[in-house]
Design a protein around this motif. Structure first.
Motif, PDB file in Angstrom:
ATOM      1  N   GLU A 297       0.821  -1.213   0.000  1.00 37.23           N
ATOM      2  CA  GLU A 297       0.000   0.000   0.000  1.00 37.23           C
ATOM      3  C   GLU A 297       0.854   1.261   0.000  1.00 37.23           C
ATOM      4  O   GLU A 297       0.481   2.280  -0.585  1.00 37.23           O
ATOM      5  CB  GLU A 297      -0.908   0.016   1.235  1.00 37.23           C
ATOM      6  CG  GLU A 297      -2.030  -1.004   1.203  1.00 37.23           C
ATOM      7  CD  GLU A 297      -2.813  -1.008   2.505  1.00 37.23           C
ATOM      8  OE1 GLU A 297      -2.389  -0.290   3.451  1.00 37.23           O
ATOM      9  OE2 GLU A 297      -3.821  -1.726   2.586  1.00 37.23           O
ATOM     10  N   THR A 298       2.002   1.194   0.653  1.00 41.22           N
ATOM     11  CA  THR A 298       2.815   2.396   0.857  1.00 41.22           C
ATOM     12  C   THR A 298       3.775   2.659  -0.296  1.00 41.22           C
ATOM     13  O   THR A 298       3.833   3.778  -0.831  1.00 41.22           O
ATOM     14  CB  THR A 298       3.606   2.284   2.175  1.00 41.22           C
ATOM     15  OG1 THR A 298       2.706   1.963   3.241  1.00 41.22           O
ATOM     16  CG2 THR A 298       4.325   3.588   2.497  1.00 41.22           C
ATOM     17  N   VAL A 299       4.540   1.653  -0.683  1.00 42.12           N
ATOM     18  CA  VAL A 299       5.555   1.864  -1.734  1.00 42.12           C
ATOM     19  C   VAL A 299       5.469   0.805  -2.831  1.00 42.12           C
ATOM     20  O   VAL A 299       6.388   0.682  -3.646  1.00 42.12           O
ATOM     21  CB  VAL A 299       6.983   1.876  -1.126  1.00 42.12           C
ATOM     22  CG1 VAL A 299       7.185   3.086  -0.237  1.00 42.12           C
ATOM     23  CG2 VAL A 299       7.259   0.583  -0.358  1.00 42.12           C
ATOM     24  N   GLY A 300       4.392   0.054  -2.856  1.00 43.98           N
ATOM     25  CA  GLY A 300       4.263  -1.029  -3.828  1.00 43.98           C
ATOM     26  C   GLY A 300       4.362  -0.570  -5.266  1.00 43.98           C
ATOM     27  O   GLY A 300       5.017  -1.217  -6.102  1.00 43.98           O
ATOM     28  N   GLU A 301       3.726   0.560  -5.589  1.00 43.35           N
ATOM     29  CA  GLU A 301       3.753   1.059  -6.965  1.00 43.35           C
ATOM     30  C   GLU A 301       5.166   1.436  -7.392  1.00 43.35           C
ATOM     31  O   GLU A 301       5.562   1.215  -8.542  1.00 43.35           O
ATOM     32  CB  GLU A 301       2.821   2.266  -7.099  1.00 43.35           C
ATOM     33  CG  GLU A 301       1.343   1.927  -7.041  1.00 43.35           C
ATOM     34  CD  GLU A 301       0.933   0.977  -8.153  1.00 43.35           C
ATOM     35  OE1 GLU A 301       1.371   1.184  -9.306  1.00 43.35           O
ATOM     36  OE2 GLU A 301       0.193   0.014  -7.862  1.00 43.35           O
ATOM     37  N   LEU A 302       5.925   1.982  -6.457  1.00 40.40           N
ATOM     38  CA  LEU A 302       7.300   2.375  -6.776  1.00 40.40           C
ATOM     39  C   LEU A 302       8.176   1.140  -6.993  1.00 40.40           C
ATOM     40  O   LEU A 302       9.005   1.100  -7.914  1.00 40.40           O
ATOM     41  CB  LEU A 302       7.869   3.237  -5.644  1.00 40.40           C
ATOM     42  CG  LEU A 302       9.185   3.963  -5.934  1.00 40.40           C
ATOM     43  CD1 LEU A 302       9.016   4.946  -7.089  1.00 40.40           C
ATOM     44  CD2 LEU A 302       9.683   4.697  -4.691  1.00 40.40           C
ATOM     45  N   VAL A 363       6.040   8.972   7.842  1.00 37.57           N
ATOM     46  CA  VAL A 363       6.092   7.885   8.827  1.00 37.57           C
ATOM     47  C   VAL A 363       5.831   6.548   8.148  1.00 37.57           C
ATOM     48  O   VAL A 363       6.543   5.557   8.374  1.00 37.57           O
ATOM     49  CB  VAL A 363       5.069   8.127   9.958  1.00 37.57           C
ATOM     50  CG1 VAL A 363       4.985   6.894  10.860  1.00 37.57           C
ATOM     51  CG2 VAL A 363       5.456   9.351  10.773  1.00 37.57           C
ATOM     52  N   LYS A 364       4.823   6.504   7.282  1.00 34.90           N
ATOM     53  CA  LYS A 364       4.477   5.256   6.602  1.00 34.90           C
ATOM     54  C   LYS A 364       5.627   4.771   5.717  1.00 34.90           C
ATOM     55  O   LYS A 364       5.938   3.575   5.685  1.00 34.90           O
ATOM     56  CB  LYS A 364       3.209   5.451   5.766  1.00 34.90           C
ATOM     57  CG  LYS A 364       1.945   5.608   6.599  1.00 34.90           C
ATOM     58  CD  LYS A 364       0.761   6.036   5.758  1.00 34.90           C
ATOM     59  CE  LYS A 364       0.372   4.970   4.751  1.00 34.90           C
ATOM     60  NZ  LYS A 364      -0.837   5.379   3.982  1.00 34.90           N
ATOM     61  N   ILE A 365       6.259   5.705   5.013  1.00 35.50           N
ATOM     62  CA  ILE A 365       7.378   5.321   4.140  1.00 35.50           C
ATOM     63  C   ILE A 365       8.538   4.770   4.965  1.00 35.50           C
ATOM     64  O   ILE A 365       9.139   3.742   4.625  1.00 35.50           O
ATOM     65  CB  ILE A 365       7.842   6.528   3.290  1.00 35.50           C
ATOM     66  CG1 ILE A 365       6.777   6.862   2.238  1.00 35.50           C
ATOM     67  CG2 ILE A 365       9.180   6.228   2.609  1.00 35.50           C
ATOM     68  CD1 ILE A 365       7.025   8.174   1.514  1.00 35.50           C
ATOM     69  N   MET A 366       8.862   5.434   6.077  1.00 33.58           N
ATOM     70  CA  MET A 366       9.964   4.960   6.906  1.00 33.58           C
ATOM     71  C   MET A 366       9.670   3.581   7.490  1.00 33.58           C
ATOM     72  O   MET A 366      10.543   2.708   7.523  1.00 33.58           O
ATOM     73  CB  MET A 366      10.249   5.951   8.040  1.00 33.58           C
ATOM     74  CG  MET A 366      11.002   7.196   7.607  1.00 33.58           C
ATOM     75  SD  MET A 366      12.552   6.843   6.737  1.00 33.58           S
ATOM     76  CE  MET A 366      13.435   5.851   7.929  1.00 33.58           C
ATOM     77  N   VAL A 367       8.431   3.369   7.931  1.00 37.38           N
ATOM     78  CA  VAL A 367       8.068   2.054   8.465  1.00 37.38           C
ATOM     79  C   VAL A 367       8.185   0.996   7.374  1.00 37.38           C
ATOM     80  O   VAL A 367       8.699  -0.106   7.606  1.00 37.38           O
ATOM     81  CB  VAL A 367       6.641   2.079   9.058  1.00 37.38           C
ATOM     82  CG1 VAL A 367       6.183   0.660   9.403  1.00 37.38           C
ATOM     83  CG2 VAL A 367       6.597   2.955  10.298  1.00 37.38           C
ATOM     84  N   ALA A 368       7.735   1.317   6.170  1.00 37.77           N
ATOM     85  CA  ALA A 368       7.839   0.370   5.052  1.00 37.77           C
ATOM     86  C   ALA A 368       9.302   0.033   4.763  1.00 37.77           C
ATOM     87  O   ALA A 368       9.649  -1.127   4.506  1.00 37.77           O
ATOM     88  CB  ALA A 368       7.177   0.955   3.808  1.00 37.77           C
TER      89      ALA A 368
END
Length: 379
Positions: A297-302, A363-368
């Motif tokens: 959800e957070t970085v899957g597309e990238l 925050v979400k990106i760092m956790v991912a």
């Protein structure tokens, strides 16, 4: 299990006339005793033996020096040699043994070796039984902490008290694995027993599981840093301090978490659980199946874009966040012009479809990123 040579020497009755000639026992450990009458038989020894020698085959001082050299080369723990009358080791031999830190003892011609060997065998076997019981108690404390009766009595009989401070350490060095075992693990365990008095250790799944009792966390960190911190092939995780024996399992769980992260999330080969930061929370999550969904959800597309287009935008994003979202420092780290970086960051935002600098998204990106560093075992 081996016993300190100085303990065995102290157990010998004065009537046997056994005398230490070197400066000390040099902290040697003894696992068994053997009679070895000639140099050609030394190669069959395994190490940590106390050798008894009648001296009958000793033809010269040069021969004796070669004999001792071979004993030392095969990691023998010491030598007891018989002499007639007033004969004894020469000053040259004693000096040589002090130099190589190899303990030598003289015995009279009438000294009954069999009696001494039987005494030592009793001590060694008793110590081995003690170690076996302590290891079983340690395992019970890990896997059945609520059943104190299965470990507390063994602990307390051997100085491991109910309310002592306990720390578990887990380490491995698979680079040194061989069919016959792991010599480096054995070496670390032996060194450990010299450094720490109250310690229990056993090998499981090619890992050394260690329980240290009565030491501060700082002391354990310091000793393990000295012991194996510089060997990048050794990975070690240090657990939290358990204030009582029934909490040893928690220290074990935390040690395993730290140990696991040395191989994945944090690029250091020696980690304490207290140093893990956000990884404490991530590693403690029981429902690990939520990780893939969150990352997607957070970085899957990238990540998908990188795979399909063979780009490295995910790496750029990670470096950007490692540099506190500073374009200047990120450009310096990536060796690129800041305008090039600005273009790529804008591209990343468009691929992800959201503002990466918004607090919640940061925050979400760092956790991912932290989850990804935990390793592919979660996916």
């Amino acid at each position: 299990m081996a016993v300190a040579l100085k303990e065995l020497y102290a157990a010998i009755s004065p009537q046997y006339h056994v005398k230490l000639h070197t400066e000390s026992c040099f902290d040697k450990m003894i696992a068994w005793t053997h009679v070895v009458e000639d140099i050609e038989f030394i190669s069959s020894l395994h190490g940590e033996e106390l050798v008894f020698f009648s001296g009958l085959n000793c033809t010269s001082e040069d021969w004796l020096k070669r004999y001792i050299t071979e004993l030392d080369r095969h990691h023998v723990g010491g030598l007891i040699m018989s002499f007639r009358g007033e004969e004894t080791f020469s000053k040259e031999i004693v000096g040589f043994c002090n130099e190589i830190r190899f303990p030598i003892f003289s015995a009279s011609w009438t000294t009954p070796y069999m009696d001494i060997m039987r005494l030592f065998a009793e001590i060694l076997l008793k110590n081995e039984q003690r170690e076996t019981n302590l290891i079983a108690a340690f395992k019970n404390a890990i896997y059945y902490p609520e059943n104190e009766g299965s470990y507390l009595s063994h602990f307390e009989r051997n100085g491991f008290l109910r309310d002592m401070e306990y720390i578990v350490v887990i380490l491995s060095c698979h680079t040194y694995d061989e069919e016959t075992g792991n010599e480096q693990l054995n070496k670390i365990e032996k060194s450990l027993r010299f450094i720490l008095e109250n310690v229990i250790a056993y090998e499981e799944n090619r890992r050394l599981i260690i329980l240290a009792a009565g030491y501060s966390l700082h002391k354990i960190q310091e000793e393990f840093q000295r012991l194996c911190g510089k060997d990048t092939n050794v990975y070690a995780g240090i657990g939290t301090v358990a204030g009582r024996s029934r909490d040893i399992h928690r220290s074990h769980e935390n040690a395993y978490t730290a140990y696991r992260l040395t191989k994945t999330g944090i690029p250091r080969n020696l980690l304490s659980y207290d140093e893990l930061g956000i990884y404490k929370i991530l590693a403690d999550v029981k429902e690990e199946e939520i990780y893939p969904e969150f990352v997607s959800e957070t970085v899957g597309e990238l990540m998908k874009y990188d795979r399909e287009k063979h780009t490295d935008y995910m790496n750029i994003l990670e470096v950007y966040f490692e540099n506190d979202c500073s374009a200047v420092h990120t450009a310096q780290t990536l060796y690129c012009h800041k305008n090039t970086l600005a273009y790529k960051l804008d591209k990343i935002k468009r691929i992800l479809g959201y503002d990466i600098l918004k607090n919640e998204n940061r925050v979400k990106i760092m956790v991912a990123i932290y989850i990804l560093r935990l390793g592919t075992g979660y996916f």
